[in-house]
Enzyme design. Structure first.
Site, PDB file in Angstrom:
ATOM      1  N   ASN A  10      32.062  37.813  39.466  1.00 14.53           N
ATOM      2  CA  ASN A  10      33.304  38.151  39.867  1.00 14.53           C
ATOM      3  C   ASN A  10      34.291  37.440  39.220  1.00 14.53           C
ATOM      4  O   ASN A  10      34.682  36.288  39.543  1.00 14.53           O
ATOM      5  CB  ASN A  10      33.251  38.166  41.444  1.00 14.53           C
ATOM      6  CG  ASN A  10      34.715  38.306  41.892  1.00 14.53           C
ATOM      7  OD1 ASN A  10      35.532  38.719  41.482  1.00 14.53           O
ATOM      8  ND2 ASN A  10      34.733  37.706  43.106  1.00 14.53           N
ATOM      9  N   TRP A  11      34.895  37.907  38.346  1.00 16.49           N
ATOM     10  CA  TRP A  11      36.115  37.066  37.556  1.00 16.49           C
ATOM     11  C   TRP A  11      37.465  36.763  38.313  1.00 16.49           C
ATOM     12  O   TRP A  11      38.278  36.259  37.789  1.00 16.49           O
ATOM     13  CB  TRP A  11      36.538  37.689  36.173  1.00 16.49           C
ATOM     14  CG  TRP A  11      35.377  37.738  35.187  1.00 16.49           C
ATOM     15  CD1 TRP A  11      34.069  36.981  35.505  1.00 16.49           C
ATOM     16  CD2 TRP A  11      35.264  37.851  33.878  1.00 16.49           C
ATOM     17  NE1 TRP A  11      33.328  37.027  34.141  1.00 16.49           N
ATOM     18  CE2 TRP A  11      34.052  37.551  33.168  1.00 16.49           C
ATOM     19  CE3 TRP A  11      36.456  38.271  32.980  1.00 16.49           C
ATOM     20  CZ2 TRP A  11      33.932  37.490  31.814  1.00 16.49           C
ATOM     21  CZ3 TRP A  11      36.301  38.309  31.451  1.00 16.49           C
ATOM     22  CH2 TRP A  11      35.005  38.215  30.838  1.00 16.49           C
ATOM     23  N   LYS A  12      37.512  37.523  39.431  1.00 14.22           N
ATOM     24  CA  LYS A  12      38.791  37.291  40.113  1.00 14.22           C
ATOM     25  C   LYS A  12      40.119  37.566  39.380  1.00 14.22           C
ATOM     26  O   LYS A  12      39.818  38.213  38.246  1.00 14.22           O
ATOM     27  CB  LYS A  12      38.740  35.990  41.035  1.00 14.22           C
ATOM     28  CG  LYS A  12      37.429  35.739  41.662  1.00 14.22           C
ATOM     29  CD  LYS A  12      37.521  34.448  42.624  1.00 14.22           C
ATOM     30  CE  LYS A  12      36.181  34.588  43.312  1.00 14.22           C
ATOM     31  NZ  LYS A  12      36.051  33.340  44.298  1.00 14.22           N
ATOM     32  N   HIS A  93      36.054  41.506  49.911  1.00 14.09           N
ATOM     33  CA  HIS A  93      35.780  40.097  49.543  1.00 14.09           C
ATOM     34  C   HIS A  93      36.530  39.422  50.646  1.00 14.09           C
ATOM     35  O   HIS A  93      37.569  39.913  50.850  1.00 14.09           O
ATOM     36  CB  HIS A  93      36.024  39.905  48.128  1.00 14.09           C
ATOM     37  CG  HIS A  93      35.622  38.466  47.720  1.00 14.09           C
ATOM     38  ND1 HIS A  93      36.696  37.367  48.173  1.00 14.09           N
ATOM     39  CD2 HIS A  93      34.834  38.093  46.760  1.00 14.09           C
ATOM     40  CE1 HIS A  93      35.915  36.264  47.523  1.00 14.09           C
ATOM     41  NE2 HIS A  93      34.969  36.656  46.756  1.00 14.09           N
ATOM     42  N   GLU A  95      38.655  37.105  49.735  1.00 15.19           N
ATOM     43  CA  GLU A  95      40.068  36.940  49.413  1.00 15.19           C
ATOM     44  C   GLU A  95      40.870  37.902  50.011  1.00 15.19           C
ATOM     45  O   GLU A  95      42.058  37.950  49.706  1.00 15.19           O
ATOM     46  CB  GLU A  95      39.846  36.405  48.258  1.00 15.19           C
ATOM     47  CG  GLU A  95      39.244  34.985  47.927  1.00 15.19           C
ATOM     48  CD  GLU A  95      38.591  34.589  46.404  1.00 15.19           C
ATOM     49  OE1 GLU A  95      38.800  35.502  45.642  1.00 15.19           O
ATOM     50  OE2 GLU A  95      37.745  33.643  46.383  1.00 15.19           O
ATOM     51  N   GLU A 163      28.464  36.198  51.426  1.00 17.25           N
ATOM     52  CA  GLU A 163      29.458  34.905  50.942  1.00 17.25           C
ATOM     53  C   GLU A 163      30.020  34.336  52.090  1.00 17.25           C
ATOM     54  O   GLU A 163      30.974  34.606  52.526  1.00 17.25           O
ATOM     55  CB  GLU A 163      30.368  35.664  49.914  1.00 17.25           C
ATOM     56  CG  GLU A 163      29.842  36.379  48.892  1.00 17.25           C
ATOM     57  CD  GLU A 163      31.002  36.476  47.773  1.00 17.25           C
ATOM     58  OE1 GLU A 163      30.559  35.905  46.661  1.00 17.25           O
ATOM     59  OE2 GLU A 163      32.071  36.714  47.803  1.00 17.25           O
ATOM     60  N   GLY A 169      33.764  28.778  45.887  1.00 17.13           N
ATOM     61  CA  GLY A 169      34.694  27.885  44.983  1.00 17.13           C
ATOM     62  C   GLY A 169      34.673  26.124  45.438  1.00 17.13           C
ATOM     63  O   GLY A 169      35.665  25.769  45.098  1.00 17.13           O
ATOM     64  N   SER A 208      29.363  29.482  45.423  1.00 19.16           N
ATOM     65  CA  SER A 208      29.093  28.155  44.504  1.00 19.16           C
ATOM     66  C   SER A 208      27.872  28.394  43.837  1.00 19.16           C
ATOM     67  O   SER A 208      27.176  27.358  43.703  1.00 19.16           O
ATOM     68  CB  SER A 208      29.267  27.080  45.267  1.00 19.16           C
ATOM     69  OG  SER A 208      30.631  26.881  45.609  1.00 19.16           O
ATOM     70  N   GLY A 229      31.459  33.806  41.022  1.00 16.46           N
ATOM     71  CA  GLY A 229      32.827  33.556  40.841  1.00 16.46           C
ATOM     72  C   GLY A 229      32.811  32.617  39.469  1.00 16.46           C
ATOM     73  O   GLY A 229      32.640  33.033  38.290  1.00 16.46           O
ATOM     74  N   GLY A 230      33.187  31.459  39.690  1.00 15.05           N
ATOM     75  CA  GLY A 230      33.582  30.506  38.616  1.00 15.05           C
ATOM     76  C   GLY A 230      32.398  30.424  37.666  1.00 15.05           C
ATOM     77  O   GLY A 230      32.792  30.248  36.607  1.00 15.05           O
TER      78      GLY A 230
END
Ligand code: PGA
Length: 249
Positions: A10-12, A93, A95, A163, A169, A208, A229-230
């Site tokens: 998930n590149w956001k 998600h 976010e 999640e 993150g 994470s 993600g990251g």
């Protein structure tokens, strides 16, 4: 039949055109791990270009509108994603739930829109820190499942991503015991509602995940993959996670 492991990036809101080279490197690397399904969800602006840069690879959106078209400035409809070659979409998600006030009903409508458009859907759930600390995480997540999972669907095209919000993150992760307890509870709730179809649904862990903790998290009970993600933005960080999934079959 055993569920195939599924590792999704998930590149956001990250990635300009130059990042397509990272996606190509990831999908090329994934060819060495044919037992794992690998997908990337870049920003909408890169979906079409990524499909073109990596033909046949699984590329998806990070959200979709529940309507097929209309006066919804700034939104993207599920059939639009399918039209440019996307094969999946993330919905719900945290976010989006938190930052854009999306309710369980909104998330359910988006999941239904994605499925109707022929996409695979990754539906996210997860508790805030205070809920985890009060001991109510499983009840909270099962309520999200009850409210946001559609009533009928092809089980192979609907995955759940657990999640915990406090793990996203932050570098914090739940214990493997807590992850297994949550995933087991989700599986049992799905089985109670949908019967045997629950055995075909993949339940991903997200929050994470990195190359150092992936093997342990992916080996927890009822964990069928990871939403990352990251650590999904470059092949150097993402491929060790894919390799860890492959090692577990
Ligand atoms: P993270 O994000 O891996 O950077 O914690 C996961 C997610 O939000 O899907």
């Amino acid at each position: 039949m055993a569920r195939r492991k599924y590792v999704v990036g998930n590149w956001k809101m990250n990635g300009l055109s130059a990042a397509l080279a990272d996606a190509q490197a990831i999908f090329a690397g994934a060819e060495d791990h044919s037992a794992v399904d690998v997908a990337i969800c870049p920003p909408f602006t890169l979906v079409g270009a990524m499909v073109a840069a990596a033909p046949g690879s699984a590329v998806g959106g990070q959200d979709c509108h529940s309507a097929t078209s209309g006066a919804f400035t700034g939104s993207v409809a599920a059939p639009m994603l399918a039209d440019i070659g996307a094969s999946l979409v993330i919905v719900g998600h945290s976010e989006r739930r938190e930052g854009f006030s999306e309710s369980d009903a909104d998330v359910r409508a988006k999941a239904e829109a994605g499925l109707t458009a022929g996409l695979s859907v990754i539906l996210c759930v997860g508790e805030p820190r205070a809920v985890r600390e009060s001991g109510g995480a499983i009840d909270y997540v099962l309520a999200q499942i009850a409210g946001s999972v559609p009533e009928s669907f092809d089980a192979h095209r609907l995955a759940i991503a657990y999640e915990p919000i406090w793990a996203i993150g932050t570098g914090l992760v739940p214990t493997v015991v807590d992850v297994a307890a949550m995933h087991g509870a989700i599986r049992r709730a799905l089985a109670a509602r949908f019967g045997g179809a629950a055995e075909d649904m993949r339940i991903l862990y997200g929050g994470s995940v990195n190359g150092d903790n992936a093997a342990e998290l992916l080996d927890a009970g009822d964990v069928d993959g990871a939403l990352v993600g990251g650590a999904s933005l470059t092949a150097a960080k993402f491929m060790p996670i894919v390799a860890a999934a492959a090692a577990l079959g």
